[in-house]
Design an enzyme around this catalytic site. Structure first.
Site, PDB file in Angstrom:
ATOM      1  N   LYS A  14       0.834  -1.220   0.000  1.00 43.90           N
ATOM      2  CA  LYS A  14       0.000   0.000   0.000  1.00 43.90           C
ATOM      3  C   LYS A  14       0.863   1.262   0.000  1.00 43.90           C
ATOM      4  CE  LYS A  14      -2.036  -0.950   3.945  1.00 43.90           C
ATOM      5  NZ  LYS A  14      -1.371  -2.207   4.308  1.00 43.90           N
ATOM      6  N   ARG A  90      -9.065   1.166   9.129  1.00 41.29           N
ATOM      7  CA  ARG A  90      -8.660  -0.209   9.462  1.00 41.29           C
ATOM      8  C   ARG A  90      -9.736  -0.932  10.251  1.00 41.29           C
ATOM      9  NH1 ARG A  90      -2.673   0.837   9.158  1.00 41.29           N
ATOM     10  NH2 ARG A  90      -1.584  -1.106   9.479  1.00 41.29           N
ATOM     11  N   ARG A 129      11.942  -6.117   5.369  1.00 41.36           N
ATOM     12  CA  ARG A 129      11.844  -4.665   5.140  1.00 41.36           C
ATOM     13  C   ARG A 129      12.818  -3.907   6.039  1.00 41.36           C
ATOM     14  NH1 ARG A 129       5.939  -2.126   5.008  1.00 41.36           N
ATOM     15  NH2 ARG A 129       5.834  -2.726   7.196  1.00 41.36           N
ATOM     16  N   ARG A 161      11.761  -1.874  11.426  1.00 37.87           N
ATOM     17  CA  ARG A 161      10.653  -1.449  12.293  1.00 37.87           C
ATOM     18  C   ARG A 161      10.428  -2.521  13.359  1.00 37.87           C
ATOM     19  NH1 ARG A 161       5.649   0.303   8.438  1.00 37.87           N
ATOM     20  NH2 ARG A 161       4.568  -0.734  10.126  1.00 37.87           N
ATOM     21  N   ARG A 172       0.286  -8.871  13.389  1.00 37.76           N
ATOM     22  CA  ARG A 172      -0.350  -7.813  12.581  1.00 37.76           C
ATOM     23  C   ARG A 172      -1.233  -8.412  11.486  1.00 37.76           C
ATOM     24  NH1 ARG A 172       4.493  -4.854  10.497  1.00 37.76           N
ATOM     25  NH2 ARG A 172       3.062  -3.385   9.528  1.00 37.76           N
TER      26      ARG A 172
HETATM   27  P1  AMP Z   1       1.318   0.848   9.063  1.00 41.21           P
HETATM   28  O1  AMP Z   1       2.533   1.674   8.812  1.00 41.21           O
HETATM   29  O2  AMP Z   1       0.148   1.253   8.215  1.00 41.21           O
HETATM   30  O3  AMP Z   1       1.605  -0.631   8.977  1.00 41.21           O
HETATM   31  O4  AMP Z   1       0.868   1.152  10.574  1.00 41.21           O
HETATM   32  C1  AMP Z   1       1.730   0.874  11.654  1.00 41.21           C
HETATM   33  C2  AMP Z   1       0.932   0.830  12.949  1.00 41.21           C
HETATM   34  O5  AMP Z   1       0.323   2.115  13.191  1.00 41.21           O
HETATM   35  C3  AMP Z   1      -0.219  -0.154  12.994  1.00 41.21           C
HETATM   36  O6  AMP Z   1       0.200  -1.469  13.293  1.00 41.21           O
HETATM   37  C4  AMP Z   1      -1.072   0.452  14.107  1.00 41.21           C
HETATM   38  O7  AMP Z   1      -0.500   0.235  15.378  1.00 41.21           O
HETATM   39  C5  AMP Z   1      -0.949   1.950  13.818  1.00 41.21           C
HETATM   40  N1  AMP Z   1      -1.986   2.398  12.848  1.00 41.21           N
HETATM   41  C6  AMP Z   1      -1.785   2.891  11.608  1.00 41.21           C
HETATM   42  N2  AMP Z   1      -2.951   3.190  11.013  1.00 41.21           N
HETATM   43  C7  AMP Z   1      -3.919   2.883  11.906  1.00 41.21           C
HETATM   44  C8  AMP Z   1      -5.340   2.933  11.884  1.00 41.21           C
HETATM   45  N3  AMP Z   1      -6.015   3.367  10.797  1.00 41.21           N
HETATM   46  N4  AMP Z   1      -6.011   2.535  12.990  1.00 41.21           N
HETATM   47  C9  AMP Z   1      -5.360   2.113  14.092  1.00 41.21           C
HETATM   48  N5  AMP Z   1      -4.032   2.012  14.168  1.00 41.21           N
HETATM   49  C10 AMP Z   1      -3.297   2.389  13.092  1.00 41.21           C
END
Ligand code: AMP
Length: 216
Positions: A14, A90, A129, A161, A172
């Site tokens: 994404k 999400r 990654r 990360r 996740r």
């Molecule tokens: P990502 O970089 O999109 O994988 O997001 C990393 C982390 O940020 C996720 O595992 C959540 O802990 C938090 N996060 C990001 N977007 C959301 C969302 N829309 N709702 C809740 N937590 C989020």
């Protein structure tokens, strides 16, 4: 000008394709994960509150994240250039609150793109990654390694990360399955869902993305 949501499991691409699409078409890329990581790095009150959820791969509470997105959607670049929401919504609750927020602005989504890839590939991508501490560039030690091991082309070191460790990555994917995948039916029933196979080469995935969105 497009108003888009990019949906899909962690590791589906994404962020990568939102970045490429934004660069090509001038759309504003809004990644809630990037916003949260920036807040954590800055040590803000929001960052301190969100850190544990982000590092452990759990979701930050809906109200917190919707507040962030609401604020970002109100900035002037979004009105002029459209947006790609990457990593938001999400949960079904977030999607409902997004609908309300867009309605208030008189806006509608043009499409929701689902990036699909099989579970083994997702795990391989997540655990391989690496990110640059300086410029934030994303590498993959298997498919897209840096020229010098552990170092970005800008000279800064790379890091993994905390939520890309194998154990947290598996968690996740489970969180995605349980809390986020119901959005597929949510958006399908609204006639907005487009699916892109994200398993192939970058150029092929990008071509598929442009095709489903009807842009060149
Ligand atoms: P990502 O970089 O999109 O994988 O997001 C990393 C982390 O940020 C996720 O595992 C959540 O802990 C938090 N996060 C990001 N977007 C959301 C969302 N829309 N709702 C809740 N937590 C989020």
């Amino acid at each position: 000008m497009k108003r888009l949501v990019f949906l899909g499991p962690p590791g589906a691409g994404k962020g990568t394709f939102a970045g490429l699409f934004a660069e090509r078409f001038g759309t504003v890329h809004i990644s809630t994960g990037d916003i949260l990581r920036a807040e954590i790095k800055a040590g803000s009150r929001l960052g301190i509150a969100a850190r544990q959820c982000v590092d452990s791969g759990e979701l930050v509470p809906d109200e917190v994240i919707v507040g962030i997105v609401d604020h970002r959607l109100g900035e002037p670049d979004v009105a002029g250039h459209g947006f790609i929401l990457d990593g938001f919504p999400r949960t079904v609750r977030q999607a409902e609150l997004l609908e309300e927020a867009l309605k208030t602005c008189g806006w509608e989504l043009d499409a929701v793109v689902l990036f699909a890839a099989d579970r083994d590939l997702l795990i391989r991508r997540l655990t391989a990654r690496r990110l640059c501490q300086g410029c934030g560039k994303v590498y993959n030690v298997l498919y897209d390694p840096p020229c010098a091991e552990g170092i970005c082309h800008c000279g800064e070191p790379l890091y993994q990360r905390p939520d890309d460790s194998r154990e947290t990555a598996l968690g996740r994917l489970e969180v995605y399955q349980r809390q986020t995948s119901p959005l597929i039916d949510f958006y399908r029933s609204r006639g907005l869902l487009k699916t892109v196979d994200s398993a192939g080469e970058k150029s092929a995935v990008m071509a598929g993305l442009c095709r489903v969105l009807g842009v060149e």
